[in-house]
Design a protein around this motif. Structure first.
Motif, short mmCIF file in Angstrom:
data_model
loop_
_atom_site.label_atom_id
_atom_site.label_comp_id
_atom_site.label_asym_id
_atom_site.label_seq_id
_atom_site.Cartn_x
_atom_site.Cartn_y
_atom_site.Cartn_z
N THR A 172 38.94 15.37 -30.02
CA THR A 172 39.41 16.67 -30.48
C THR A 172 40.48 17.28 -29.59
OG1 THR A 172 37.19 17.04 -31.38
CG2 THR A 172 38.66 18.92 -31.34
N ILE A 173 40.28 17.26 -28.29
CA ILE A 173 41.25 17.92 -27.41
C ILE A 173 42.59 17.20 -27.44
CG2 ILE A 173 40.67 16.73 -25.25
CD1 ILE A 173 41.28 20.52 -25.69
N GLN A 174 42.55 15.85 -27.50
CA GLN A 174 43.82 15.10 -27.61
C GLN A 174 44.51 15.43 -28.93
OE1 GLN A 174 40.73 13.83 -26.78
NE2 GLN A 174 40.96 11.74 -25.98
N ASN A 175 43.73 15.47 -30.01
CA ASN A 175 44.30 15.79 -31.32
C ASN A 175 44.89 17.19 -31.36
OD1 ASN A 175 43.56 13.30 -32.37
ND2 ASN A 175 41.64 14.05 -33.22
N SER A 176 44.26 18.11 -30.65
CA SER A 176 44.72 19.50 -30.68
C SER A 176 46.14 19.63 -30.12
CB SER A 176 43.77 20.40 -29.90
OG SER A 176 43.89 20.21 -28.50
N ARG A 177 46.48 18.82 -29.15
CA ARG A 177 47.81 18.90 -28.54
C ARG A 177 48.89 18.55 -29.56
NH1 ARG A 177 45.05 15.83 -24.12
NH2 ARG A 177 44.31 17.39 -22.64
N PHE A 178 48.61 17.56 -30.39
CA PHE A 178 49.57 17.18 -31.42
C PHE A 178 49.67 18.27 -32.49
CE2 PHE A 178 50.69 15.13 -35.46
CZ PHE A 178 51.89 14.53 -35.10
N CYS A 179 48.52 18.81 -32.90
CA CYS A 179 48.54 19.86 -33.91
C CYS A 179 49.35 21.07 -33.43
CB CYS A 179 47.12 20.28 -34.26
SG CYS A 179 46.20 19.09 -35.26
N ILE A 180 49.12 21.47 -32.18
CA ILE A 180 49.84 22.63 -31.64
C ILE A 180 51.34 22.34 -31.55
CG2 ILE A 180 50.19 23.97 -29.54
CD1 ILE A 180 47.14 23.93 -29.17
N ALA A 181 51.69 21.12 -31.18
CA ALA A 181 53.11 20.77 -31.05
C ALA A 181 53.86 20.91 -32.37
CB ALA A 181 53.24 19.35 -30.51
N HIS A 182 53.14 20.73 -33.48
CA HIS A 182 53.80 20.77 -34.79
C HIS A 182 53.36 21.95 -35.66
CE1 HIS A 182 55.78 16.86 -34.33
NE2 HIS A 182 54.70 16.52 -33.64
N ASP A 183 52.50 22.81 -35.11
CA ASP A 183 52.00 23.96 -35.89
C ASP A 183 51.70 25.10 -34.92
OD1 ASP A 183 51.18 25.35 -38.13
OD2 ASP A 183 49.26 24.29 -38.34
N GLU A 184 52.70 25.44 -34.10
CA GLU A 184 52.48 26.32 -32.95
C GLU A 184 52.16 27.76 -33.32
OE1 GLU A 184 55.99 26.20 -30.59
OE2 GLU A 184 57.32 26.89 -32.18
N ASN A 185 52.44 28.16 -34.54
CA ASN A 185 52.18 29.55 -34.94
C ASN A 185 50.85 29.73 -35.68
OD1 ASN A 185 54.67 30.55 -33.89
ND2 ASN A 185 55.73 29.71 -35.69
N ASN A 186 50.03 28.68 -35.69
CA ASN A 186 48.77 28.71 -36.41
C ASN A 186 47.70 29.42 -35.55
OD1 ASN A 186 46.24 28.09 -37.57
ND2 ASN A 186 47.01 26.16 -38.42
N LYS A 187 47.38 30.66 -35.91
CA LYS A 187 46.43 31.45 -35.12
C LYS A 187 45.02 30.86 -35.17
CE LYS A 187 48.97 35.79 -35.61
NZ LYS A 187 48.94 37.20 -36.13
#
Length: 239
Positions: A172-187
């Motif tokens: 999960t934590i590794q996956n979260s870094r990719f998600c944030i990199a491509h969806d940085e405004n997702n609250k």
């Protein structure tokens, strides 16, 4: 029904689904036998079934030892009869497998492998997704195509939002870094990541997730077409 998370190998999860009324259990994807045996021996629960989502060794490595020790029956996809060790019961897409209080709908989800399935215990609002859907991610495409994996994830998107998601690895934590990199405004994503960090800091697990969380935060489930999904999956492979 009780679901017990069993950490295995380096970052795998196996799951014991326990029918407390009958004191019997299924195990999902036992990558190794010893942690499963330890829990069963300490609780005096009888293992009746081994449920495999796919044939990769880190999901079936404990099959034979558990089968020999407990006489448990191995359940897997009909198309993987030659690849799952010790397989006894063949299941097909959309079939419902039932034994006493266990009741699971089989969902064929090719992509990671061609024979990958999920076990959806609808009465318990729980789905075991193996290496197809992860918390904030999805599996690598080894045997299938981008289109197959996209279609498989679309099947899982149709599950009720309160469905608990039990996946095959603690990524999960590794996956979260990719998600944030491509969806940085997702609250919603930022809130989930903060919750994840707290859980891990206190020695907890990030699993189960929920379909609601994944729909709101998982960038692969937020992809609306196979072209966008394919680009993201390619980028994740090289992230």
């Amino acid at each position: 029904m009780k679901i017990q998370i069993i950490p295995c190998l380096q970052d795998n999860y196996s799951y014991l689904i326990i029918d407390e009324e009958n004191n019997i259990a299924c195990v999902v994807d036992p990558s190794e036998a010893d942690p499963i045996i330890e829990y069963l021996e300490n609780t005096q629960i009888q293992l009746k079934f081994i449920l495999n989502t796919h044939h990769h060794y880190d999901h079936v490595g404990g099959n034979q030892k558990l089968k020999e020790k407990y006489g448990a029956s191995v359940i897997g996809y009909e198309g993987d009869r030659e690849r799952i060790p010790g397989i006894d019961i063949l299941v097909s897409d959309q079939e419902t497998w039932i034994h006493k209080n266990f009741e699971a709908k089989i969902i064929h989800v090719p992509g990671h492998t061609l024979g990958h399935i999920c076990f959806y215990f609808h009465k318990d609002k729980s789905v075991f997704t193996g290496d197809t859907l992860f918390s904030l991610g999805c599996g690598k495409i080894f045997e299938g195509t981008y289109a197959q994996m996209f279609d498989s994830l679309m099947k899982l998107k149709e599950l009720p939002k309160n469905t608990k998601v039990f996946c095959g690895h603690e990524y999960t934590i590794q996956n979260s870094r990719f998600c944030i990199a491509h969806d940085e405004n997702n609250k919603n994503l930022k809130t989930k990541v903060n919750d994840i960090k707290i859980k891990l800091k206190t020695g907890g697990s990030t699993i189960p997730s929920t379909m609601k969380d994944e729909l709101e935060c998982n960038i692969f489930l937020r992809s609306n077409n196979v072209e966008t999904f394919s680009k993201l999956r390619y980028l994740k492979d090289n992230f």
